[in-house]
Write a protein that holds these residues in place. Structure first.
Motif, PDB file in Angstrom:
ATOM      1  N   GLN A 225      -6.172   4.692   4.298  1.00  0.00           N
ATOM      2  CA  GLN A 225      -5.842   4.447   2.885  1.00  0.00           C
ATOM      3  C   GLN A 225      -4.570   3.601   2.773  1.00  0.00           C
ATOM      4  O   GLN A 225      -3.639   3.922   2.029  1.00  0.00           O
ATOM      5  CB  GLN A 225      -5.682   5.757   2.114  1.00  0.00           C
ATOM      6  CG  GLN A 225      -6.958   6.552   2.007  1.00  0.00           C
ATOM      7  CD  GLN A 225      -6.769   7.851   1.246  1.00  0.00           C
ATOM      8  OE1 GLN A 225      -5.671   8.182   0.794  1.00  0.00           O
ATOM      9  NE2 GLN A 225      -7.852   8.590   1.091  1.00  0.00           N
ATOM     10  N   THR A 226      -4.561   2.518   3.505  1.00  0.00           N
ATOM     11  CA  THR A 226      -3.391   1.654   3.586  1.00  0.00           C
ATOM     12  C   THR A 226      -3.359   0.654   2.442  1.00  0.00           C
ATOM     13  O   THR A 226      -4.390   0.134   2.032  1.00  0.00           O
ATOM     14  CB  THR A 226      -3.417   0.876   4.917  1.00  0.00           C
ATOM     15  OG1 THR A 226      -3.615   1.798   5.986  1.00  0.00           O
ATOM     16  CG2 THR A 226      -2.131   0.113   5.141  1.00  0.00           C
ATOM     17  N   VAL A 227      -2.148   0.397   1.946  1.00  0.00           N
ATOM     18  CA  VAL A 227      -1.928  -0.698   1.001  1.00  0.00           C
ATOM     19  C   VAL A 227      -0.819  -1.574   1.566  1.00  0.00           C
ATOM     20  O   VAL A 227       0.096  -1.093   2.235  1.00  0.00           O
ATOM     21  CB  VAL A 227      -1.535  -0.213  -0.415  1.00  0.00           C
ATOM     22  CG1 VAL A 227      -2.664   0.548  -1.067  1.00  0.00           C
ATOM     23  CG2 VAL A 227      -0.274   0.604  -0.399  1.00  0.00           C
ATOM     24  N   GLU A 228      -0.951  -2.866   1.336  1.00  0.00           N
ATOM     25  CA  GLU A 228       0.111  -3.801   1.696  1.00  0.00           C
ATOM     26  C   GLU A 228       0.949  -4.028   0.444  1.00  0.00           C
ATOM     27  O   GLU A 228       0.427  -4.453  -0.584  1.00  0.00           O
ATOM     28  CB  GLU A 228      -0.476  -5.124   2.180  1.00  0.00           C
ATOM     29  CG  GLU A 228       0.562  -6.134   2.563  1.00  0.00           C
ATOM     30  CD  GLU A 228      -0.033  -7.440   3.049  1.00  0.00           C
ATOM     31  OE1 GLU A 228       0.757  -8.398   3.190  1.00  0.00           O
ATOM     32  OE2 GLU A 228      -1.247  -7.508   3.276  1.00  0.00           O
ATOM     33  N   ARG A 229       2.217  -3.731   0.518  1.00  0.00           N
ATOM     34  CA  ARG A 229       3.098  -3.873  -0.639  1.00  0.00           C
ATOM     35  C   ARG A 229       3.864  -5.187  -0.520  1.00  0.00           C
ATOM     36  O   ARG A 229       4.500  -5.452   0.489  1.00  0.00           O
ATOM     37  CB  ARG A 229       4.073  -2.706  -0.728  1.00  0.00           C
ATOM     38  CG  ARG A 229       5.011  -2.835  -1.919  1.00  0.00           C
ATOM     39  CD  ARG A 229       5.571  -1.522  -2.358  1.00  0.00           C
ATOM     40  NE  ARG A 229       4.526  -0.698  -2.964  1.00  0.00           N
ATOM     41  CZ  ARG A 229       4.722   0.548  -3.366  1.00  0.00           C
ATOM     42  NH1 ARG A 229       5.896   1.119  -3.231  1.00  0.00           N
ATOM     43  NH2 ARG A 229       3.735   1.234  -3.901  1.00  0.00           N
TER      44      ARG A 229
ATOM     45  N   LEU B  35       3.571  -2.087   4.964  1.00  0.00           N
ATOM     46  CA  LEU B  35       2.350  -1.307   4.796  1.00  0.00           C
ATOM     47  C   LEU B  35       2.710   0.124   4.453  1.00  0.00           C
ATOM     48  O   LEU B  35       3.676   0.678   4.993  1.00  0.00           O
ATOM     49  CB  LEU B  35       1.512  -1.332   6.077  1.00  0.00           C
ATOM     50  CG  LEU B  35       1.097  -2.694   6.604  1.00  0.00           C
ATOM     51  CD1 LEU B  35       0.420  -2.548   7.967  1.00  0.00           C
ATOM     52  CD2 LEU B  35       0.175  -3.394   5.633  1.00  0.00           C
ATOM     53  N   ILE B  36       1.905   0.723   3.576  1.00  0.00           N
ATOM     54  CA  ILE B  36       2.083   2.125   3.203  1.00  0.00           C
ATOM     55  C   ILE B  36       0.738   2.809   3.344  1.00  0.00           C
ATOM     56  O   ILE B  36      -0.271   2.312   2.835  1.00  0.00           O
ATOM     57  CB  ILE B  36       2.596   2.255   1.759  1.00  0.00           C
ATOM     58  CG1 ILE B  36       3.968   1.591   1.626  1.00  0.00           C
ATOM     59  CG2 ILE B  36       2.645   3.713   1.331  1.00  0.00           C
ATOM     60  CD1 ILE B  36       4.477   1.514   0.217  1.00  0.00           C
ATOM     61  N   GLY B  37       0.712   3.926   4.054  1.00  0.00           N
ATOM     62  CA  GLY B  37      -0.538   4.654   4.229  1.00  0.00           C
ATOM     63  C   GLY B  37      -0.324   5.944   4.983  1.00  0.00           C
ATOM     64  O   GLY B  37       0.812   6.331   5.299  1.00  0.00           O
TER      65      GLY B  37
ATOM     66  N   PRO C 180      -4.925  -3.195  -1.577  1.00  0.00           N
ATOM     67  CA  PRO C 180      -5.603  -2.190  -0.758  1.00  0.00           C
ATOM     68  C   PRO C 180      -6.135  -2.806   0.532  1.00  0.00           C
ATOM     69  O   PRO C 180      -6.769  -3.855   0.501  1.00  0.00           O
ATOM     70  CB  PRO C 180      -6.753  -1.704  -1.641  1.00  0.00           C
ATOM     71  CG  PRO C 180      -6.577  -2.333  -2.971  1.00  0.00           C
ATOM     72  CD  PRO C 180      -5.596  -3.433  -2.849  1.00  0.00           C
ATOM     73  N   ARG C 181      -5.863  -2.154   1.670  1.00  0.00           N
ATOM     74  CA  ARG C 181      -6.301  -2.659   2.978  1.00  0.00           C
ATOM     75  C   ARG C 181      -7.206  -1.676   3.713  1.00  0.00           C
ATOM     76  O   ARG C 181      -7.807  -2.043   4.707  1.00  0.00           O
ATOM     77  CB  ARG C 181      -5.096  -2.988   3.857  1.00  0.00           C
ATOM     78  CG  ARG C 181      -4.220  -4.087   3.316  1.00  0.00           C
ATOM     79  CD  ARG C 181      -4.939  -5.396   3.322  1.00  0.00           C
ATOM     80  NE  ARG C 181      -4.007  -6.471   2.981  1.00  0.00           N
ATOM     81  CZ  ARG C 181      -4.394  -7.668   2.627  1.00  0.00           C
ATOM     82  NH1 ARG C 181      -5.672  -7.957   2.560  1.00  0.00           N
ATOM     83  NH2 ARG C 181      -3.511  -8.576   2.326  1.00  0.00           N
ATOM     84  N   GLY C 182      -7.271  -0.424   3.294  1.00  0.00           N
ATOM     85  CA  GLY C 182      -8.147   0.549   3.956  1.00  0.00           C
ATOM     86  C   GLY C 182      -7.577   1.023   5.277  1.00  0.00           C
ATOM     87  O   GLY C 182      -6.394   1.313   5.398  1.00  0.00           O
TER      88      GLY C 182
END
Length: 141
Positions: free
Chosen positions: A53-57, A36-38, A68-70
């Motif tokens: 503002q999280t994204v799963e890479r 996860l990046i955020g 995008p995961r929010g």
């Protein structure tokens, strides 16, 4: 006298600069292998994390995709690695960003290949009179 949980929270919080949780992006690697990046918004004494503002890479070979995961809440026991991303450092990787659909298909094919390889491996061991307990049974001990 402060309790153990208060002290451990201070230890964890002291590892993060005061402005890091608001301004800089962080990467967290989870126990199940997800990345996860955020923006780290909160951390508590149990290392529970709240990201914004999280994204799963997802990485497959030389390709990656971001889903995008929010807002994302991570229970502390699932954190393997937490690190700050240096956006000013030049990127020297040769990874290619692809669409969500394409990376999910690549991931599915990779998992399918891994399962087939594992099945062949188990059959070879069985033919030789050996058996390995399944990983989901190991948690019972």
């Amino acid at each position: 006298m402060e309790s153990f949980t208060q002290r451990s929270f201070q230890d964890v919080a002291s590892c993060l600069p005061q402005t890091a949780s608001i301004v800089n992006k962080h990467l967290v690697l989870l126990r199940d292998g997800r990345t996860l990046i955020g923006y780290l918004r909160s951390i508590d004494q149990f290392a529970n994390l709240v990201f914004h503002q999280t994204v799963e890479r997802i990485h497959v070979g030389k390709k990656f995709g971001d889903i995008p995961r929010g807002i994302f809440i991570v229970r502390g026991e699932n954190v393997v690695l937490l690190g700050e991303i240096d956006v000013e450092k030049p990127c020297d990787t040769v990874l290619q960003q692809v669409s969500i659909e394409e990376i999910l298909e690549e991931q599915r094919l990779q998992q399918q290949t891994k399962q087939e390889t594992e099945k062949v491996k188990m059959q070879v061991l069985k033919d030789r009179g050996l058996s390995i307990p399944k990983a989901d049974n190991l948690d019972e001990y």
